[in-house]
Design an enzyme around this catalytic site. Sequence first.
Site, PDB file in Angstrom:
ATOM      1  N   GLY A   1       5.156  -0.037   5.176  1.00  0.00           N
ATOM      2  CA  GLY A   1       4.155  -0.343   4.159  1.00  0.00           C
ATOM      3  C   GLY A   1       4.809  -0.663   2.826  1.00  0.00           C
ATOM      4  O   GLY A   1       5.917  -1.197   2.796  1.00  0.00           O
ATOM      5  N   GLU A   2       4.097  -0.392   1.730  1.00  0.00           N
ATOM      6  CA  GLU A   2       4.559  -0.635   0.350  1.00  0.00           C
ATOM      7  C   GLU A   2       4.600  -2.114  -0.025  1.00  0.00           C
ATOM      8  O   GLU A   2       4.814  -2.452  -1.176  1.00  0.00           O
ATOM      9  CB  GLU A   2       5.976  -0.067   0.108  1.00  0.00           C
ATOM     10  CG  GLU A   2       6.135   1.415   0.317  1.00  0.00           C
ATOM     11  CD  GLU A   2       7.570   1.883   0.054  1.00  0.00           C
ATOM     12  OE1 GLU A   2       8.424   1.075  -0.353  1.00  0.00           O
ATOM     13  OE2 GLU A   2       7.822   3.089   0.250  1.00  0.00           O
ATOM     14  N   GLY A   3       4.458  -3.002   0.977  1.00  0.00           N
ATOM     15  CA  GLY A   3       4.642  -4.432   0.744  1.00  0.00           C
ATOM     16  C   GLY A   3       5.981  -4.940   1.246  1.00  0.00           C
ATOM     17  O   GLY A   3       6.292  -6.127   1.112  1.00  0.00           O
TER      18      GLY A   3
ATOM     19  N   ASP B   1       0.824  -1.202   0.000  1.00  0.00           N
ATOM     20  CA  ASP B   1       0.000   0.000   0.000  1.00  0.00           C
ATOM     21  C   ASP B   1       0.857   1.252   0.000  1.00  0.00           C
ATOM     22  O   ASP B   1       1.973   1.246   0.531  1.00  0.00           O
ATOM     23  CB  ASP B   1      -0.890   0.037   1.238  1.00  0.00           C
ATOM     24  CG  ASP B   1      -0.070   0.225   2.503  1.00  0.00           C
ATOM     25  OD1 ASP B   1       0.137   1.376   2.927  1.00  0.00           O
ATOM     26  OD2 ASP B   1       0.411  -0.788   3.054  1.00  0.00           O
TER      27      ASP B   1
END
Lengths: 352, 352
Positions: A321-323, A179
């Site tokens: 975040g971001e994965g 995300d």
Amino acid sequence: MAVEDRVRELAGEVRPLDENAVARARERHLTLTKPPGSLGRLEEIGARLAGMAGVVPPPVPWSPAVVVCAGDHGVLARGVSPWPREVTAAMVGNFCAGGAAVNAIARSVGARISVLDVGVATELERHPLLRAAKKRAGTDDLSRGPAMGREDAARAVMSGAGIAGELIESGVDLLVTGDMGIANTTPAAALISAFTGRPPEQTTGRGTGIDDETFELKVRVVEEALRLHEPDTTDPLGTLAALGGLEHAAIAGIILTGAVYEVPVVLDGVVSNSSALVARTLAPESVGYTIAGHLSVEPGATAALEYLGLEPVLDLRMRLGEGTGGLLAVPVVQAAARVLGEMATMEEAGIG
Amino acid sequence: MAVEDRVRELAGEVRPLDENAVARARERHLTLTKPPGSLGRLEEIGARLAGMAGVVPPPVPWSPAVVVCAGDHGVLARGVSPWPREVTAAMVGNFCAGGAAVNAIARSVGARISVLDVGVATELERHPLLRAAKKRAGTDDLSRGPAMGREDAARAVMSGAGIAGELIESGVDLLVTGDMGIANTTPAAALISAFTGRPPEQTTGRGTGIDDETFELKVRVVEEALRLHEPDTTDPLGTLAALGGLEHAAIAGIILTGAVYEVPVVLDGVVSNSSALVARTLAPESVGYTIAGHLSVEPGATAALEYLGLEPVLDLRMRLGEGTGGLLAVPVVQAAARVLGEMATMEEAGIG
């Protein structure tokens, strides 16, 4: 078909794990050349993978992909984050240029990366890694009214489902959810409070790093939103529309699609965890196909994972975040499949 | 030169981490496209790698190797394990055939594997993966007398050092320590009690899985050994000879050699942890080059890592040994180096 019905149809296709395969994987583990149980959680993960695929040993997921779902948030106007809205778009540019943490970690573990613009407020330039699926230029302020319409929420779920389905059809066999969205831990906290019943002070965190004053404001904003909407959590799309974000919706779609295709979905941190609660309400059996990649520092992550009954693979005190945290768990998941498929049995090795 | 002097010479070559590089890595992390500190322990690991190599960003360790050090133990005669001694040799055969957990996990994370016979009681057939460096056919019963002579211990340290040096000279840039030896958690517990001062009930575990009665016996055996030898832990080779195992000694040599070459050494579980205590006493700065790959279920692992000041990367409730837990941490270590080297700065990405 109305888009809400398409979401319900997708959710209806999720089947439970194959418990017979889970049991056979556990039995196989008892025959392998090691003391019973000595691989700890690697054995559980392997059995879960067998249950997803319905086969023992399970296939090794050699073609992982991370999907970074990006959106903006009207609640940022309340001052819940020190970062300006433009950072969402700038970070999408950074993902496309290959310079973000998620890029470095995806390359390191051998995962593909896709970025889904499901609601970034800025117009974005086209790029091969970027899927344009903007539903609207971010959400409205969830503390003053619904974050979005039900149909927006449903369409965002289907966008996540769409890219997940295409990736799987093109050979991807493990999905990592990611995300990006300035202020997106506020809707995550609101969703987690709504679905788990925990008060906002137990689900709200410091996100990218905020001071005490901003933290207190953030808790208050989540409380106001919950009071305003009184969400009916038996209506997951309504709850998502009232309190959520477009990327939260898209990630719920990725989870449902992974589950339908019987492909493991490795969750990143608190935003993905909140999406898993939405997916669970739409399709309770979807939880079986998710693996909690890591435990985010955000308290909402702990609340959501406890509710989901998921134990995180990693705990590295990450909160980006971001994965990123989900990707780091991928080699553990691959190894869990590999030991089940490749280890000799006691009998084969002439032991015992 | 006497072999003891060679061990001391090796230990004397270990230099402290480059604290300037550690500091520069931390500063670099503050400039990258992410909230400060948001990569959590990945940032610490990256800074440690920079300190080892003395350069920012640190090199990415793309050529890891695990060395499984194997030996037998006279203390098995006391009944501390349900497995017969022959299993050590059978498992070495399994490693050479590629059928053990360590083989599957090494392949999964892209690591080479070598097996060092430093004291297996059985004669072993030659094999390309197996290095013959047997010092003696296992140790004597440490609860009745010294496990081995000082010179045996020193020679076993140098065998570990030798294979580690050759691997590094051939391009290996990260070492994972592994162990195989029926009953080898008993000498590990004795060493950990000796070096940390913790009582045997806090350092002794259930190894491959033993019942309450055997567990109580095992604690008693460790107590007897400590009473018999009254080890002087300022004399690490004497302590190793009295209480240790040949594979414990070899792993200490691997750690020292990694440190001398400024190459990261990822520790597996309790046996490797006990060896790290020996290495620390020989060369206090060696701890800086070690990364605790995982937390073994064995209580001695917790005691040793606390004493060493190392926080484990993974906690997957594993207790197999062989190097399995250490190998699973390798992708995290690689990613830690990679983010430092590959991420864009805020300035480069035009953010902030």
